[in-house]
Design a protein around this motif. Structure first.
Motif, mmCIF file in Angstrom:
data_model
loop_
_atom_site.group_PDB
_atom_site.id
_atom_site.type_symbol
_atom_site.label_atom_id
_atom_site.label_comp_id
_atom_site.label_asym_id
_atom_site.label_seq_id
_atom_site.Cartn_x
_atom_site.Cartn_y
_atom_site.Cartn_z
ATOM 1 N N PHE A 150 0.816 -1.224 0.000
ATOM 2 C CA PHE A 150 0.000 0.000 0.000
ATOM 3 C C PHE A 150 0.848 1.271 0.000
ATOM 4 N N LEU A 151 2.167 1.125 -0.159
ATOM 5 C CA LEU A 151 3.024 2.316 -0.325
ATOM 6 C C LEU A 151 3.550 2.334 -1.751
ATOM 7 N N ASP A 152 3.664 3.540 -2.321
ATOM 8 C CA ASP A 152 4.217 3.593 -3.678
ATOM 9 C C ASP A 152 5.719 3.314 -3.640
ATOM 10 N N VAL A 153 6.311 3.211 -4.820
ATOM 11 C CA VAL A 153 7.718 2.813 -4.943
ATOM 12 C C VAL A 153 8.623 3.737 -4.135
ATOM 13 N N THR A 154 8.440 5.050 -4.277
ATOM 14 C CA THR A 154 9.319 5.991 -3.569
ATOM 15 C C THR A 154 9.220 5.794 -2.061
ATOM 16 N N ASP A 155 7.982 5.660 -1.556
ATOM 17 C CA ASP A 155 7.820 5.524 -0.108
ATOM 18 C C ASP A 155 8.325 4.171 0.391
ATOM 19 N N ASN A 156 8.205 3.121 -0.436
ATOM 20 C CA ASN A 156 8.800 1.845 -0.045
ATOM 21 C C ASN A 156 10.301 2.009 0.218
ATOM 22 N N VAL A 157 10.959 2.768 -0.649
ATOM 23 C CA VAL A 157 12.409 2.939 -0.514
ATOM 24 C C VAL A 157 12.730 3.952 0.593
ATOM 25 N N ALA A 158 11.890 4.993 0.721
ATOM 26 C CA ALA A 158 12.179 6.077 1.678
ATOM 27 C C ALA A 158 11.786 5.723 3.110
ATOM 28 N N LEU A 159 11.040 4.629 3.283
ATOM 29 C CA LEU A 159 10.481 4.320 4.605
ATOM 30 C C LEU A 159 11.548 4.158 5.695
ATOM 31 N N LEU A 160 12.599 3.400 5.379
ATOM 32 C CA LEU A 160 13.620 3.140 6.414
ATOM 33 C C LEU A 160 14.297 4.417 6.909
ATOM 34 N N PRO A 161 14.821 5.256 6.003
ATOM 35 C CA PRO A 161 15.403 6.503 6.522
ATOM 36 C C PRO A 161 14.379 7.360 7.269
ATOM 37 N N MET A 162 13.130 7.381 6.803
ATOM 38 C CA MET A 162 12.097 8.143 7.537
ATOM 39 C C MET A 162 11.964 7.611 8.957
ATOM 40 N N LEU A 163 11.901 6.278 9.084
ATOM 41 C CA LEU A 163 11.757 5.672 10.422
ATOM 42 C C LEU A 163 12.986 5.961 11.284
ATOM 43 N N ALA A 164 14.130 6.123 10.622
ATOM 44 C CA ALA A 164 15.359 6.401 11.371
ATOM 45 C C ALA A 164 15.491 7.882 11.701
ATOM 46 N N GLY A 165 14.501 8.707 11.282
ATOM 47 C CA GLY A 165 14.496 10.109 11.679
ATOM 48 C C GLY A 165 15.016 11.085 10.641
ATOM 49 N N VAL A 166 15.337 10.602 9.441
ATOM 50 C CA VAL A 166 15.745 11.509 8.366
ATOM 51 C C VAL A 166 14.473 12.235 7.891
ATOM 52 N N PRO A 167 14.533 13.564 7.680
ATOM 53 C CA PRO A 167 13.332 14.285 7.227
ATOM 54 C C PRO A 167 12.764 13.670 5.942
#
Ligand SMILES: Nc1ncnc2c1ncn2[C@@H]1O[C@H](COP(=O)(O)OP(=O)(O)O)[C@@H](O)[C@H]1O
Ligand SMILES: [Mg+2]
Length: 236
Positions: free
Chosen positions: A103-120
């Protein structure tokens, strides 16, 4: 990470107990320096996935020692306390089956980990797009996983494994569903990552197209490894 990369000594893994116990790893030694890409090759059931899971701190070994940089992760039954943080911050996984979040698009699938790690979020997405571009799948950035071909899914999964720039990358058959041009592109990216970010990379593979590119190969059979020089064929 200091000059040690990832190192294991005398690593053993037994599944189960008593009569039905399986000794999947029987004392494995391995060492991968920062900046190095090594191959891990062996027949089915030889212990490749077990070894990768131990290296990735997904399962604990029964005995032996593992260090990452100058940090001891396992030492004969002792283990480091926060394995989850270790996996999140230090280890990139590229699995055989892509396991994208549907249910996440391609960009968010890839961006999820850094987001969870606190990267803006903006920076996480920019990092994701950079890798998707390097893997030639940026035109699918806003597609959903179900809309992608198998090869595209695999390239997105590779981008996701690399986006945190972890000091160690573990790849299980990363080129299996790809044609030879794309398989070589993946190997080129892994080698670039290794050189640029001083990543230690271990690639489990059967892929005859990529085996000649390794400078060093570990063969595994019945839970025992031996090391040999590879061809180290140029990627240019
Ligand atoms: N969860 C498990 N429980 C019991 N035995 C297992 C488990 N996982 C793997 N094995 C056994 O350990 C051995 C090595 O398996 P595995 O690491 O998956 O090898 P490979 O990835 O090289 O095919 C095999 O004999 C396999 O049957
Ligand atoms: Mg396996």
């Amino acid at each position: 990470m200091n000059g040690n990369g990832i190192r294991i000594e005398g690593l053993k893994k037994r599944y189960g107990k008593g009569d039905t116990a399986v000794d999947a790893l029987k004392g494995v030694d391995m060492q991968v320096a920062p900046g190095e890409v090594v191959g891990l090759i062996g027949p089915s059931g030889s212990g490749k996935s077990t070894l990768l899971k131990c290296l990735g701190a997904v399962i604990g070994p029964s005995a032996g020692r593992m260090t990452l940089g100058d940090e001891v992760i396992y030492d004969d039954g002792w283990k480091v306390r926060d394995l989850r943080a270790l996996r999140r911050d230090k280890i990139g996984f590229v699995f055989q089956a892509p396991y994208l979040i549907p249910f996440l698009d391609v960009t968010d699938n890839v961006a999820l980990l850094p987001m969870l790690a606190g990267v803006p979020n903006g920076k996480s997405r920019a990092q994701a797009i950079e890798l998707l571009t390097a893997l030639d799948v940026q035109h699918r950035a806003s597609a959903m996983p179900a809309q992608l071909s198998g090869g595209e899914q695999q390239r997105v999964a590779i981008a996701r494994g690399l986006v945190n720039r972890p000091p160690v990358i573990l790849a299980d058959e990363p080129t299996a569903p790809l044609d030879s041009e794309r398989a070589m592109a993946v190997i080129r990216i892994l080698n670039d990552m290794a050189r640029k970010f001083q990543t230690a990379i271990i690639v489990v593979t059967h892929d005859e197209k990529i085996i000649p590119t390794f400078k060093r190969i570990y063969h595994i059979r019945d839970g025992v490894t031996h090391e040999e020089a590879g061809e180290g064929r140029s990627l240019d």
